[in-house]
Design a protein around this motif. Structure first.
Motif, PDB file in Angstrom:
ATOM      1  N   LYS A 183       0.835  -1.203   0.000  1.00 27.95           N
ATOM      2  CA  LYS A 183       0.000   0.000   0.000  1.00 27.95           C
ATOM      3  C   LYS A 183       0.874   1.260   0.000  1.00 27.95           C
ATOM      4  O   LYS A 183       1.985   1.250   0.536  1.00 27.95           O
ATOM      5  CB  LYS A 183      -0.912   0.030   1.231  1.00 27.95           C
ATOM      6  CG  LYS A 183      -1.865  -1.151   1.352  1.00 27.95           C
ATOM      7  CD  LYS A 183      -2.600  -1.092   2.692  1.00 27.95           C
ATOM      8  CE  LYS A 183      -3.451  -2.330   2.926  1.00 27.95           C
ATOM      9  NZ  LYS A 183      -4.025  -2.338   4.292  1.00 27.95           N
ATOM     10  N   LEU A 225       0.462   5.643   0.659  1.00 24.37           N
ATOM     11  CA  LEU A 225      -0.379   6.760   1.062  1.00 24.37           C
ATOM     12  C   LEU A 225      -0.249   7.882   0.036  1.00 24.37           C
ATOM     13  O   LEU A 225       0.851   8.195  -0.418  1.00 24.37           O
ATOM     14  CB  LEU A 225       0.026   7.273   2.444  1.00 24.37           C
ATOM     15  CG  LEU A 225       0.035   6.230   3.574  1.00 24.37           C
ATOM     16  CD1 LEU A 225       0.343   6.902   4.908  1.00 24.37           C
ATOM     17  CD2 LEU A 225      -1.291   5.479   3.646  1.00 24.37           C
ATOM     18  N   TYR A 280      -1.641   5.037   9.910  1.00 27.43           N
ATOM     19  CA  TYR A 280      -1.356   4.017   8.888  1.00 27.43           C
ATOM     20  C   TYR A 280       0.081   3.517   8.970  1.00 27.43           C
ATOM     21  O   TYR A 280       0.343   2.305   9.029  1.00 27.43           O
ATOM     22  CB  TYR A 280      -1.614   4.575   7.482  1.00 27.43           C
ATOM     23  CG  TYR A 280      -3.044   4.516   7.023  1.00 27.43           C
ATOM     24  CD1 TYR A 280      -3.650   3.298   6.703  1.00 27.43           C
ATOM     25  CD2 TYR A 280      -3.801   5.673   6.891  1.00 27.43           C
ATOM     26  CE1 TYR A 280      -4.959   3.238   6.267  1.00 27.43           C
ATOM     27  CE2 TYR A 280      -5.126   5.626   6.465  1.00 27.43           C
ATOM     28  CZ  TYR A 280      -5.698   4.405   6.151  1.00 27.43           C
ATOM     29  OH  TYR A 280      -7.011   4.350   5.716  1.00 27.43           O
ATOM     30  N   VAL A 281       1.028   4.442   8.966  1.00 26.72           N
ATOM     31  CA  VAL A 281       2.448   4.065   8.873  1.00 26.72           C
ATOM     32  C   VAL A 281       2.902   3.291  10.107  1.00 26.72           C
ATOM     33  O   VAL A 281       3.618   2.279   9.989  1.00 26.72           O
ATOM     34  CB  VAL A 281       3.325   5.320   8.682  1.00 26.72           C
ATOM     35  CG1 VAL A 281       4.809   4.955   8.764  1.00 26.72           C
ATOM     36  CG2 VAL A 281       3.016   5.980   7.340  1.00 26.72           C
ATOM     37  N   ASP A 339       0.469  -0.329  10.249  1.00 29.40           N
ATOM     38  CA  ASP A 339       0.157  -1.232   9.139  1.00 29.40           C
ATOM     39  C   ASP A 339       1.438  -1.520   8.350  1.00 29.40           C
ATOM     40  O   ASP A 339       1.943  -0.666   7.621  1.00 29.40           O
ATOM     41  CB  ASP A 339      -0.896  -0.587   8.234  1.00 29.40           C
ATOM     42  CG  ASP A 339      -1.400  -1.532   7.143  1.00 29.40           C
ATOM     43  OD1 ASP A 339      -0.765  -2.589   6.913  1.00 29.40           O
ATOM     44  OD2 ASP A 339      -2.423  -1.208   6.509  1.00 29.40           O
ATOM     45  N   VAL A 378       1.866  -0.864   4.509  1.00 30.98           N
ATOM     46  CA  VAL A 378       2.080   0.501   3.995  1.00 30.98           C
ATOM     47  C   VAL A 378       3.580   0.703   3.813  1.00 30.98           C
ATOM     48  O   VAL A 378       4.349   0.707   4.778  1.00 30.98           O
ATOM     49  CB  VAL A 378       1.506   1.558   4.956  1.00 30.98           C
ATOM     50  CG1 VAL A 378       1.886   2.961   4.491  1.00 30.98           C
ATOM     51  CG2 VAL A 378      -0.006   1.418   5.044  1.00 30.98           C
ATOM     52  N   LYS A 379       3.998   0.874   2.559  1.00 30.19           N
ATOM     53  CA  LYS A 379       5.424   0.919   2.230  1.00 30.19           C
ATOM     54  C   LYS A 379       5.928   2.301   1.842  1.00 30.19           C
ATOM     55  O   LYS A 379       7.152   2.481   1.699  1.00 30.19           O
ATOM     56  CB  LYS A 379       5.719  -0.059   1.083  1.00 30.19           C
ATOM     57  CG  LYS A 379       5.324  -1.495   1.355  1.00 30.19           C
ATOM     58  CD  LYS A 379       6.069  -2.087   2.541  1.00 30.19           C
ATOM     59  CE  LYS A 379       5.749  -3.572   2.732  1.00 30.19           C
ATOM     60  NZ  LYS A 379       6.438  -4.140   3.910  1.00 30.19           N
ATOM     61  N   ILE A 409       4.850   6.842   1.013  1.00 30.31           N
ATOM     62  CA  ILE A 409       3.925   7.957   0.844  1.00 30.31           C
ATOM     63  C   ILE A 409       4.517   8.931  -0.166  1.00 30.31           C
ATOM     64  O   ILE A 409       5.711   9.202  -0.161  1.00 30.31           O
ATOM     65  CB  ILE A 409       3.640   8.674   2.187  1.00 30.31           C
ATOM     66  CG1 ILE A 409       2.630   9.824   1.986  1.00 30.31           C
ATOM     67  CG2 ILE A 409       4.919   9.166   2.852  1.00 30.31           C
ATOM     68  CD1 ILE A 409       2.136  10.444   3.296  1.00 30.31           C
ATOM     69  N   PHE A 468       9.530   0.856   4.757  1.00 23.82           N
ATOM     70  CA  PHE A 468       8.736   2.043   4.465  1.00 23.82           C
ATOM     71  C   PHE A 468       9.666   3.202   4.110  1.00 23.82           C
ATOM     72  O   PHE A 468      10.695   3.415   4.753  1.00 23.82           O
ATOM     73  CB  PHE A 468       7.872   2.428   5.671  1.00 23.82           C
ATOM     74  CG  PHE A 468       7.171   3.756   5.508  1.00 23.82           C
ATOM     75  CD1 PHE A 468       5.936   3.825   4.879  1.00 23.82           C
ATOM     76  CD2 PHE A 468       7.768   4.937   5.955  1.00 23.82           C
ATOM     77  CE1 PHE A 468       5.295   5.054   4.712  1.00 23.82           C
ATOM     78  CE2 PHE A 468       7.131   6.159   5.803  1.00 23.82           C
ATOM     79  CZ  PHE A 468       5.897   6.221   5.170  1.00 23.82           C
TER      80      PHE A 468
END
Length: 429
Positions: free
Chosen positions: A132, A134, A172-173, A176, A179-180, A182, A214
């Protein structure tokens, strides 16, 4: 002016009839204007043409250290170009790799590498069940196109006057692991022209990602793209803030001279931690024998230093500013007080973000096109091209002449008024 929402049905129907006649008259003028992308104008491109006179067949194309720019070598860019691009981004030269003519390539390549080879030793994203990203909205359509191309799920994050909604980003970060990344345009954002506040930058730097792989994709495309000498936004350096927060590997910062020198023949760079740069270079040694060092040398010799870049951007601003001010003046004159639209006055960048009433943006864009003015498609500033409220339109004043931009803005406001009147009348049925 009286708010449309306070008008009676009879007043609105009379207004609609008048606006329809005015619209048909404008259609008869046969306008042909394209405002769909934020391209530099011909006068802006002409401004840099003396750069082409720097080199001839007699030129000595060596770096200050004596490296021949015509030959192989210096995979990560000539030292002088690393200094120039580092100064533009506000980071040390040793944290910079200089690439080719545009930063979009670097961003695509970084996502692609993460998909096939992971991030600094992590599992390749293509082997994970879900990845995912952002996406602050409204945002840059080409960012969203990259992540969509690789099948990455995009999650919208609302923008605020200080940048992305950081409560949502942190939620989110930090919780989750799928989530890789943004996407961020932190200075004079595309399209709103918002610059992230100091608090927002520090909260980004202090993130505690659930995923070790991330990364913040910090697209500092408009780092020196001010419209005014006396009012200029300032942005904290994300690289040093991440180091202070104990997260040196958290960010990739991208920049280019695409809207400084030539849109199709500038130079682009990434800044990051040594760990991130080393991992990038492992692939680069296989991917390429190096980028265009002659063009890098040309840029360094032409601009010389950060002061040279800033002097160039003042000339750009002198061309851009009258167009922005003309558009904003027409918006104020034609739409102020009507209660049917909102817009942001930026201090820099390349765009004006405009919001219609809900459910009107696509129709406004279509009506403009019918009358000869092509705009960025409604919804383009959202992932998958889907603006659920159908409100946001990106205005790109840079490419048309001042006269053309004035004509386009007048037609645009006419279409906004007509579509808004029709929308309110429909709601009264």
């Amino acid at each position: 002016m009286k708010s449309y929402k306070k008008m009676s049905r009879d007043e609105l129907e009379t207004l609609r009839t008048e606006l329809e006649k005015e619209y048909e008259d404008v259609k008869g003028k046969g306008l042909k204007l394209d405002m769909s992308r934020g391209k530099p104008s011909l006068s802006q491109l002409d401004m840099t043409m003396p750069m082409m006179d720097l080199f001839s067949s007699e030129s000595v194309l060596f770096t200050e250290d004596g490296v021949d720019c015509r030959n192989y070598g210096l995979l990560d860019g000539i030292p002088e170009a690393k200094v120039l691009m580092g100064d533009m981004m506000g980071v040390p030269a040793e944290k910079v790799i200089v690439f080719g003519n545009g930063s979009l390539f670097i961003m695509y390549d970084t996502i692609s590498r993460s998909m096939t080879h992971g991030v600094c030793g992590s599992t390749p994203w293509c082997k994970l069940d879900k990845v995912k990203f952002l996406c602050p909205v409204p945002g840059y359509d080409r960012h969203f196109a990259i992540t969509e191309h690789f099948g990455i799920e995009m999650i919208t994050i609302p923008m605020t006057p200080d940048g992305p909604d950081m409560d949502m980003v942190e939620e989110y970060v930090n919780n989750d692991a799928t989530v890789k990344g943004i996407w961020c345009v932190p200075k004079y954002s595309n399209p709103q022209g918002i610059t992230y506040s100091d608090e927002t930058v520090k909260r980004f730097a202090a993130l505690k990602p659930a995923a070790e792989d991330f990364r913040i994709f910090w697209d500092n495309a408009y780092a020196i793209h001010h419209l005014y000498e006396e009012v200029q936004d300032e942005l904290l350096d994300i690289i040093s803030e991440c180091e202070k927060a104990g997260n040196p590997d958290l960010v990739y910062e991208f920049a280019s001279t695409s809207k400084v020198s030539f849109a199709g023949a500038g130079i682009a760079a990434v800044a990051a931690s040594q760990k991130n740069l080393d991992f990038m270079k492992k692939s680069m040694t296989i991917q390429t024998i190096g980028f265009d060092k002659i063009n890098q040398l040309r840029h360094v010799q032409y601009f010389k230093n950060l002061d040279g870049l800033k002097a160039q951007m003042k000339k750009h601003a002198d061309i851009m500013r009258p167009k922005f001010e003309a558009v904003l003046s027409i918006f104020d004159k034609e739409l102020g007080g009507l209660g049917i639209a909102g817009w942001i006055k930026p201090n820099g960048g390349y765009f004006i973000s405009f919001d219609t009433m809900e459910g009107c943006a696509k129709t406004v864009v279509e009506k403009c096109k019918e009358a000869g003015v092509v705009l960025t498609g409604a919804g383009a500033t959202y992932p998958y091209g889907k603006d659920d409220k159908d409100t946001n339109i990106r205005i790109a004043p840079s490419f048309p002449t001042l006269e053309e931009m004035t004509q386009a803005a007048e037609l645009f406001t006419l279409c906004v008024k007509l579509v808004s009147a029709e929308k309110i009348l429909q709601s009264l049925n």
